[in-house]
Write an enzyme that holds these catalytic residues in place. Sequence first.
Site, short mmCIF file in Angstrom:
data_model
loop_
_atom_site.label_atom_id
_atom_site.label_comp_id
_atom_site.label_asym_id
_atom_site.label_seq_id
_atom_site.Cartn_x
_atom_site.Cartn_y
_atom_site.Cartn_z
N HIS A 40 0.59 5.28 1.17
CA HIS A 40 -0.14 6.30 1.92
C HIS A 40 -0.15 7.58 1.09
O HIS A 40 0.87 7.96 0.52
CB HIS A 40 0.57 6.61 3.24
CG HIS A 40 0.64 5.47 4.20
ND1 HIS A 40 -0.18 5.37 5.29
CD2 HIS A 40 1.44 4.38 4.24
CE1 HIS A 40 0.12 4.28 5.98
NE2 HIS A 40 1.11 3.65 5.36
N HIS A 89 0.83 -1.21 0.00
CA HIS A 89 0.00 0.00 0.00
C HIS A 89 0.86 1.25 0.00
O HIS A 89 1.97 1.26 0.54
CB HIS A 89 -0.96 0.03 1.20
CG HIS A 89 -0.28 -0.12 2.53
ND1 HIS A 89 0.10 -1.35 3.03
CD2 HIS A 89 0.10 0.79 3.46
CE1 HIS A 89 0.67 -1.18 4.21
NE2 HIS A 89 0.69 0.11 4.49
P1 5GP Z 1 1.71 0.66 7.40
O1 5GP Z 1 2.44 1.06 8.64
O2 5GP Z 1 1.60 -0.83 7.22
O3 5GP Z 1 2.26 1.35 6.18
O4 5GP Z 1 0.27 1.28 7.58
C1 5GP Z 1 -0.93 0.56 7.63
C2 5GP Z 1 -2.02 1.59 7.69
O5 5GP Z 1 -3.26 0.90 7.64
C3 5GP Z 1 -2.05 2.43 8.97
O6 5GP Z 1 -1.95 3.81 8.63
C4 5GP Z 1 -3.37 2.10 9.63
O7 5GP Z 1 -3.98 3.22 10.22
C5 5GP Z 1 -4.18 1.55 8.48
N1 5GP Z 1 -5.16 0.54 8.85
C6 5GP Z 1 -4.98 -0.49 9.71
N2 5GP Z 1 -6.10 -1.23 9.79
C7 5GP Z 1 -7.00 -0.66 8.94
C8 5GP Z 1 -8.35 -0.98 8.60
O8 5GP Z 1 -8.95 -1.94 9.08
N3 5GP Z 1 -8.95 -0.17 7.70
C9 5GP Z 1 -8.33 0.92 7.15
N4 5GP Z 1 -9.02 1.65 6.27
N5 5GP Z 1 -7.05 1.25 7.46
C10 5GP Z 1 -6.40 0.47 8.35
#
Ligand code: 5GP
Length: 140
Positions: free
Chosen positions: A104, A102
């Site tokens: 951001h 993903h």
């Molecule tokens: P990472 O640190 O893996 O780049 O970020 C994962 C992101 O996914 C975080 O910003 C977190 O807030 C978001 N996230 C985690 N669980 C969920 C969810 O169930 N739904 C959505 N829409 N975002 C999520």
Amino acid sequence: MSYDTNNIFAKILRGEIPCHKVYENEHTLAFMDVMPQADGHMLVIPKSPARNLLDADPTALGALLATVQRVAQAARQAFGAEGVLIQQFNEPAAGQTVFHLHFHVLPRSAGVGLRPHTGKMADNAVLAGHAAKVRAALGA
Ligand code: 5GP
């Protein structure tokens, strides 16, 4: 490291968990981050399985980046942002917590700091409103 089909974003793609969808096409999905670090914080994911950028099929990246660009432009317009921050983490040591590739997308303006990750989910109605603003900017 292998891809776990039970990760949260895979569940969102299968419709097992809801999300505030902003944009979708054949290859990608964009939706609101449930714990936004800025108003309009979105996530853009490929529909094809990939743990992160390190194992992704390179041929899937063009469509993914095209959607990142598209929603970044819409987010800047929708939130009157001066800039847009794009973040992407690979593996826990680099800050990754959800193991489906993903990007951001965070609208930014001078003097407005990012909120810390509190682990607290944002208000559903607020997220719905932000998603609607971006969809409107996309003309969707
Ligand atoms: P990472 O640190 O893996 O780049 O970020 C994962 C992101 O996914 C975080 O910003 C977190 O807030 C978001 N996230 C985690 N669980 C969920 C969810 O169930 N739904 C959505 N829409 N975002 C999520």
